[in-house]
Write a protein that holds these residues in place. Structure first.
Motif, short mmCIF file in Angstrom:
data_model
loop_
_atom_site.label_atom_id
_atom_site.label_comp_id
_atom_site.label_asym_id
_atom_site.label_seq_id
_atom_site.Cartn_x
_atom_site.Cartn_y
_atom_site.Cartn_z
N LYS A 65 -39.56 30.95 47.35
CA LYS A 65 -38.42 31.02 48.27
C LYS A 65 -37.10 30.86 47.53
O LYS A 65 -36.10 31.48 47.92
CB LYS A 65 -38.56 29.92 49.34
CG LYS A 65 -39.71 30.17 50.31
CD LYS A 65 -39.80 29.06 51.36
CE LYS A 65 -40.95 29.32 52.32
NZ LYS A 65 -41.05 28.23 53.34
N SER A 66 -37.10 30.04 46.48
CA SER A 66 -35.86 29.88 45.71
C SER A 66 -35.48 31.15 44.97
O SER A 66 -34.32 31.35 44.61
CB SER A 66 -36.01 28.73 44.71
OG SER A 66 -37.03 29.04 43.76
N ALA A 67 -36.47 32.03 44.74
CA ALA A 67 -36.19 33.31 44.10
C ALA A 67 -35.68 34.34 45.09
O ALA A 67 -35.49 35.51 44.72
CB ALA A 67 -37.44 33.82 43.40
N GLY A 68 -35.49 33.93 46.34
CA GLY A 68 -34.96 34.83 47.36
C GLY A 68 -36.01 35.65 48.06
O GLY A 68 -35.69 36.63 48.74
N SER B 127 -38.79 35.78 50.95
CA SER B 127 -39.18 35.09 52.17
C SER B 127 -40.70 34.96 52.24
O SER B 127 -41.44 35.60 51.50
CB SER B 127 -38.67 35.85 53.40
OG SER B 127 -39.27 37.13 53.46
#
Length: 478
Positions: free
Chosen positions: A90-93, A95
């Motif tokens: 999620k931190s990598a964008g 979802s």
């Protein structure tokens, strides 16, 4: 992106394969426990048991596949959440829906495969297992001589041995009663020892008896005759043959089971459903033809009844029987009672007939829809298991197993009750087969939303803090 997709797929495949075979093993053990009495002590060859288990494993796919799908998806995303890999994704964008996309494609392919399996392979497996299980359950027990017990496996004989040596196939103190005569038990054979073996074609069991004597009564009369002869014959060695054909498993023609609901594919189910519908429509049309004789008889009396009613000076007060002349009243009542009883019997018979056709139609529709619900259940349970695992963030076989069992039981109970109601005609067959999926589909959407927003749905601390704050507010108000 491709590395993340490969990571998620690898994390899913291993638990899916393991859980699928574990569930299949458990279901096969349940199958063995259910039919253990039909398999033990009948002398089956090993390949018969293996074939039966193979066919049973194919029929268990309908339950093992959805359960393995649910459990493995919870374990996969629970492990990813526990190791903070979901946080990194999620931190990598990316979802949660995008991370689930490769698995969703894989599950869709598995669901399509499950549909074709249920349409082509499952009916054949059900047919093979049904016919083989019928032969197994109707197989007589294998010949087994027990010490000190009279054995009546062979028709017309009772055999008892005092001691036996299974390794050398030796028997000791043998007693054989011959009941084949119509005059009762007139022949008895006793031997000190004997050896048993089967012929090369396995058609006969041979008892080679040694050091014995045969007692036999000879009389041509049915009643007691004091002058009848008694024969005593000693022997050093003799043989007694017993037919083993009654113990050979007979293979039933599979065509006798071909019309069963569970052994038909979609094309055959549509054909039999249309045939049953035509029979039902024909049954409806014949009702009037069966009731018409009584109706015509009633119409033939209309003119006479009109004349009688015109001659009546006053209307009848008590019953319609007053319209009939007194001399014909008794006969008219008897005729009316007979016609009414005939009509009631005809309607009762047609009711049973039409209800049988309705039951057949419902069963064909249920089995037709089952081929689609198996594929959809895999998708629905995956849509529940994947976000659920992301929420609980626990891998392994602990909490994921508990949660998967709970949700699978909910699905199984709803589907079982709905299917039973559909078979009984309480609800529509299509609704009964899809009811569990209709109920659980919103749950999958809800859990996906909660997992997307990182909801602490199963975090006990959140609920603990909520209730503590609630009680503090109440005390402050007091």
């Amino acid at each position: 992106m491709k590395k993340i997709h490969l990571l998620v797929i690898k994390a899913f495949i291993r638990p899916f394969v393991v859980t699928f075979f574990i569930v299949m093993f458990v279901l096969l053990m349940l199958f063995l426990f259910k039919y253990i009495d039909d398999l033990i002590g009948k002398g089956f060859e090993w390949h018969v048991i293996v074939r039966l288990l193979w066919y049973a494993s194919a029929t268990n796919v309908a339950m093992a596949l959805p359960l393995a799908m649910l459990l493995s998806s919870i374990m996969t995303f629970g492990s990813l959440g526990e190791n903070y890999e979901l946080v990194a994704i999620k931190s990598a964008g990316i979802s949660l829906q995008r991370a689930m996309m490769p698995l969703l494609v894989l599950i869709s392919l598995l669901s399509i495969s499950a549909f074709f399996f249920s349409d082509y392979m499952l009916p054949k497996a059900n047919l093979k297992m049904g016919s083989l299980l019928y032969d197994v359950r109707n197989q007589k027990a294998a010949f087994l001589i027990q010490e000190g017990v009279f054995n009546n496996s062979f028709a017309g004989y009772s055999i008892r041995v005092k001691k036996k040596d299974p390794a050398k196939q030796m028997l000791y103190d043998i007693l054989i009663y011959d009941h084949n005569s119509t005059n009762g038990n007139i022949s008895t054979l006793m031997a000190k020892k004997g050896k048993m073996y089967t012929t090369e074609d396995n058609q006969y069991l041979v008892l080679k008896l040694m050091d014995g004597v045969r007692y036999e009564e000879k009389s041509g009369e049915v009643n007691y005759n004091p002058r009848q002869r008694f024969i005593r014959e000693k022997f050093k060695e003799t043989e007694q043959k017993f037919d083993l054909s009654v113990f050979t498993m007979q293979h039933t023609d599979e065509g006798a089971f071909k019309t069963n609901y569970m052994m038909l594919n979609q094309k055959e189910l549509r054909h039999f459903r249309d045939s049953a519908q035509k029979n039902l429509d024909s049954s409806y049309r014949t009702v009037y033809q069966l009731l018409r004789p009584g109706y015509v008889l009633f119409n033939s009396q209309q003119d006479r009844l009109k004349k009688v009613m015109q001659k009546q000076i006053r209307p009848y007060k008590q019953s319609v029987a007053e319209l009939v002349p007194a001399d014909l009243r008794s006969a008219a009542i008897q005729n009316a009672s007979g016609e009414a009883a005939s009509v009631a019997g005809t309607l009762a018979q047609k009711k049973v007939e039409t209800e049988d056709f309705r039951t057949q139609i419902r069963r064909y529709i249920i089995e037709y829809q089952r081929k689609f619900t198996l594929a959809m259940s895999c998708l629905i349970l995956f849509s529940i298991g994947a976000p659920l695992g992301a929420i609980i963030r626990k891998g392994g076989l602990g909490l994921p197993v508990v949660m998967s069992i709970i949700f699978f039981l909910i699905y199984h109970i709803i589907s079982t009750i709905a299917e039973k109601s559909a078979k009984e005609g309480s609800i529509q067959p299509v609704l009964g087969m899809w009811l569990a999926i209709i109920i659980l589909a919103p749950l999958g959407v809800f859990l996906t939303y909660k997992a997307t927003v990182d909801s602490a749905l199963f975090n006990v601390e959140v609920y603990k803090q909520f209730f503590q704050g609630l009680f503090k507010n109440k005390k402050a108000k007091v």
